[in-house]
Design an enzyme around this catalytic site. Structure first.
Site, PDB file in Angstrom:
ATOM      1  CE  LYS A 433       5.900  52.820  69.788  1.00  0.00           C
ATOM      2  NZ  LYS A 433       4.745  52.972  70.698  1.00  0.00           N
ATOM      3  CB  SER A 476      -2.486  60.115  69.916  1.00  0.00           C
ATOM      4  OG  SER A 476      -1.868  58.877  69.635  1.00  0.00           O
TER       5      SER A 476
END
Length: 646
Positions: A433, A476
């Site tokens: 990102k 996660s």
């Protein structure tokens, strides 16, 4: 007194059939005995014989009923029950002879005794043989009733080993104990293989019914209840395709462990192959092999070193700590602001290693320069893994100052202290990102990468500053997979933001191995990027996950498109336009070489960003972030470009 009426009322069909068999045995016994009688006596007249045998049949039935011969369970039939049968038959013949003498005035003692003995043998022998047959049939029925009709994908060596173990565990010798086959209830109905020379033939007594394109049709025709994927060496893309076909059957799919070849499986594993069968996992659908790393270099890098992990209680941080602990470090220091996560990983490692691992757990924030300096001075770490960060995109859009304070200022603090305190290597965990960011979180992580580059380019810098960059991590905290699972299990629609959204995925162990191996051969200034294979459509991932639960997407489980969240873009990237790719000795790890940073202007811009964030001024902070990260754009502009390129 025996209630005969109640006895007949409770006389079930099975008992009636048994009574008919007993009557047949008694009647036939008389016919057999009457044949050899002329040898030592006169032959009994046929009419008299029939009359006597009919009377004997009824009297024996009544006597057997009286002695309880029809009240026994076959499974528990014992010696005492055989005595009841003997008493019943003998009693019946005594009654029959007495009644016949009263009615006819005749008494055939020799015939009666011999017929009674033959009838006793016949009745007892029938029960003995029937008991064994009955129990065998019941056990077989129970076993087959519990068995799950199974289709096995693959007709190769792995399937051969699997079928042999199933056959061995289901043999009569193995039925005394509960075996693995009973645990998995495998009844192999058919095999699937794309080798046209195998189709239509039997492979270890199981028919190869068709190719992979026939999976759905054969599963329906053969009433298959579960599928086992048994091609461990199948190429990852083919594996993903076949598993997708299996998912369309709406049946539970299990897999054998994926290895390069059956030679990679130990003899112990081969002899216990069934126990390795597991449910399909999302990572099996990624279309690539798990990444393998050089553990020798990692061991040399970690062994006897003091390793500090910031964010050590998080998804990546805790796995880093687990992996580091395996390589005999001098000391492991967990730093995390969230005490619950820190406590969990601490207790896990204490249970695993006890006093063999020198472990320190510290509750502290990377934002607090002076507290972190205190920790650096006291423990003198050789290697710092900086995993502490705010990572949730929509939340950071709503709280931009927090992303800047924690990610940017926290990274600057940790990098500065690493340089001042002579840390050998500083490894920062980044994200895809950060590439052409469209949100505050991504832009803050891009700024963190620039900070690491800034320190790496300092003259006479003895600390090696390294960045590792990877995509989304399966399982996660905050990832889509746990959310999708909760939604499916609770019967709610699965929410996907956009039908065209695409992401790269990897497993947590892969991400951590990347960090460790990259750090082991880094020289400073590199951004290590993992070749993560083809990106995956999130909607495809959701569909496959729904099928793994044996449900049909859009029918059993609705997929609802909720619209892109604030700051979210359709496609994540792993490399920026100004980065080139340089190969490493691991063919799946590349180095993206960054351009030089203007050191004087960068530090001034960073200072402005820090001041704006600490003043809690959203507009100033975001404006400063745009200035320091020129590739920071709006998600609308980026997504428009992506959609145009389609």
């Amino acid at each position: 007194m025996v209630n005969y009426k109640q006895l007949f009322v409770n006389f079930r069909l099975r008992k009636r059939l048994l009574a008919l068999v007993d009557a047949f045995i008694v009647f036939v016994a008389g016919l057999i005995v009457n044949v050899p009688l002329p040898v030592f006596a006169d032959r009994i007249d046929r009419g008299v014989l029939i009359s006597f045998l009919i009377l004997s049949t009824f009297s024996c039935f009544a006597s057997l009923l009286f002695f309880g011969a029809y009240n026994k369970l076959w499974r528990y039939f014992n010696v005492r029950d055989y005595l009841c049968c003997i008493k019943g038959v003998l009693g019946g013949f005594i009654i029959a002879a007495w009644l016949f003498y009263i009615i006819q005035g005749s008494l055939y003692i020799g015939f009666t005794i011999v017929t009674a003995v033959v009838a006793v043998i016949g009745v007892c022998m029938f029960r003995y043989l029937f008991k064994g047959t009955f129990i065998s049939l019941v056990n077989t029925g129970l076993r087959e009733g519990k068995m799950v009709r199974t289709m096995i994908i693959g007709a190769g060596e792995a399937t051969r080993v699997l079928l042999e173990e199933i056959k061995r565990l289901q043999s009569p010798k193995e039925h005394g104990a509960v075996g693995a086959a009973e645990t998995f209830n495998i009844y192999p109905v058919c095999l699937i293989d794309d080798d046209r020379y195998k189709i239509g033939k039997y492979f270890h007594d199981v028919l190869v019914a068709g190719g992979t394109s026939d999976i759905e049709k054969i599963a329906r025709l053969e009433r298959i209840e579960q599928i086992i994927f048994a091609i461990p060496s199948c190429p990852p893309k083919d594996r993903a395709t076949i598993l997708d076909l299996c998912g369309k059957t709406r049946l539970p799919v299990k897999v054998l462990p994926f290895v390069g070849s059956l030679q990679d499986v130990s003899e112990t594993q081969k002899s216990n192959y069934i126990s390795q069968i597991r449910d399909i996992k999302v990572e099996d659908l990624l279309g690539r092999d798990p990444i393998k790393f050089d553990n020798t270099e990692i061991r040399e890098f970690i062994e006897n070193k003091v390793c500090l992990v910031s964010g050590g209680g998080g998804s990546i941080g805790s796995e880093l700590v687990r992996q580091i602990a395996k390589y005999k470090p001098a000391q492991v220091i967990i730093v995390d602001i969230y005490e619950n996560n820190a406590y969990d990983i601490q207790q896990e490692l204490v249970m695993e290693y006890g006093k063999d691992l020198n472990l320190v757990t510290i509750i502290a924030s990377v934002r607090d320069y002076f507290r972190m300096n205190q920790i650096f001075k006291k423990y003198k770490p050789n290697v710092v893994f900086h995993a502490a960060a705010h990572k949730h995109v929509p939340l950071m859009e709503s709280n931009p100052m927090e992303a800047i304070k924690n990610n940017v200022i926290g990274t600057f603090n940790m990098a500065t202290l690493s340089l001042i305190n002579g840390v050998n290597k500083f490894v920062m965990i980044s994200t895809d990102k950060a590439v052409n960011p469209t949100n505050v979180m991504g832009a803050s992580k891009r700024c963190c990468e620039m900070i690491v580059q800034f320190f790496a380019q300092q003259k006479d810098c003895k600390t090696e500053f390294v960045t590792t960059r990877f995509g989304n991590v399966l399982g996660s905290n905050g990832s889509v997979i746990p959310l999708f699972k909760r939604q499916i299990e609770q019967g709610k629609p699965v929410t996907v933001t956009h039908p065209d959204i695409i992401r790269y995925f990897m497993t947590i162990p892969e991400a951590v191995n990347l960090v460790l191996e990259a750090a082991s051969f880094a020289h400073g200034g590199e951004i290590f990027v993992l070749d993560m294979g083809q990106p995956v459509k999130i909607v495809t991932l959701a569909e496959n996950l729904i099928r793994m639960y044996g449900k049909v997407p859009y029918k059993d489980v609705e997929i609802k498109f909720t619209g892109l969240r604030p700051g979210e873009k359709l496609l994540e990237e792993l490399l920026m336009g100004e980065e080139g790719l340089q190969k490493t000795k691991n063919k799946l790890i590349y180095i993206g070489k960054q351009i030089q940073i203007d050191l004087s202007s960068f530090i001034n811009q960073l200072w402005d960003l820090k001041n704006a964030a600490q003043a809690n001024d959203d507009q100033k902070a975001i404006a400063a972030l745009h200035k320091i990260v020129p590739t920071f754009t709006t998600p609308e502009a980026f997504n428009k470009t992506v959609l145009k390129s389609k």
